[in-house]
Design a protein around this motif. Structure first.
Motif, PDB file in Angstrom:
ATOM      1  N   LEU A   3     125.303  43.830  27.886  1.00  0.00           N
ATOM      2  CA  LEU A   3     124.253  42.823  27.751  1.00  0.00           C
ATOM      3  C   LEU A   3     123.211  43.004  28.848  1.00  0.00           C
ATOM      4  N   GLU A   7     120.434  38.150  28.652  1.00  0.00           N
ATOM      5  CA  GLU A   7     121.399  37.883  27.587  1.00  0.00           C
ATOM      6  C   GLU A   7     122.692  37.335  28.185  1.00  0.00           C
ATOM      7  N   ASN A  46     115.090  36.904  23.362  1.00  0.00           N
ATOM      8  CA  ASN A  46     116.357  37.099  24.061  1.00  0.00           C
ATOM      9  C   ASN A  46     117.530  36.528  23.270  1.00  0.00           C
ATOM     10  N   LEU A  50     120.663  38.700  21.679  1.00  0.00           N
ATOM     11  CA  LEU A  50     122.049  38.326  21.975  1.00  0.00           C
ATOM     12  C   LEU A  50     122.824  38.086  20.682  1.00  0.00           C
TER      13      LEU A  50
END
Length: 74
Positions: A3, A7, A46, A50
């Protein structure tokens, strides 16, 4: 799963919110706590990235949008 910094922060904030809705404003303040103006769309991008990463490991619909309120983990 790898990530980005933001995230990871989003996931951590949502997971530590004990099933409560986290407002977009609160997320933005926690992610970008400075005097710069950050476009609201930056958070959306974002969150979507994610969600895509989570879906790849079988966690589809893990982050839910509560329209007008914010986000929650289901």
């Amino acid at each position: 799963m790898e990530l980005s910094k933001n995230e990871f922060k989003i996931l951590k904030i949502l997971m530590t919110s004990n099933g409560k809705i986290v407002s977009r404003d609160k997320l933005m303040k926690r992610l970008w706590d400075n005097d710069w103006y950050v476009d609201d769309n930056t958070l959306t991008v974002n969150i979507n990235r994610l969600r895509t990463r989570l879906k790849q490991i079988g966690l589809d619909n893990f982050i839910q949008t509560k329209r007008g309120l914010g986000y929650i983990i289901m």
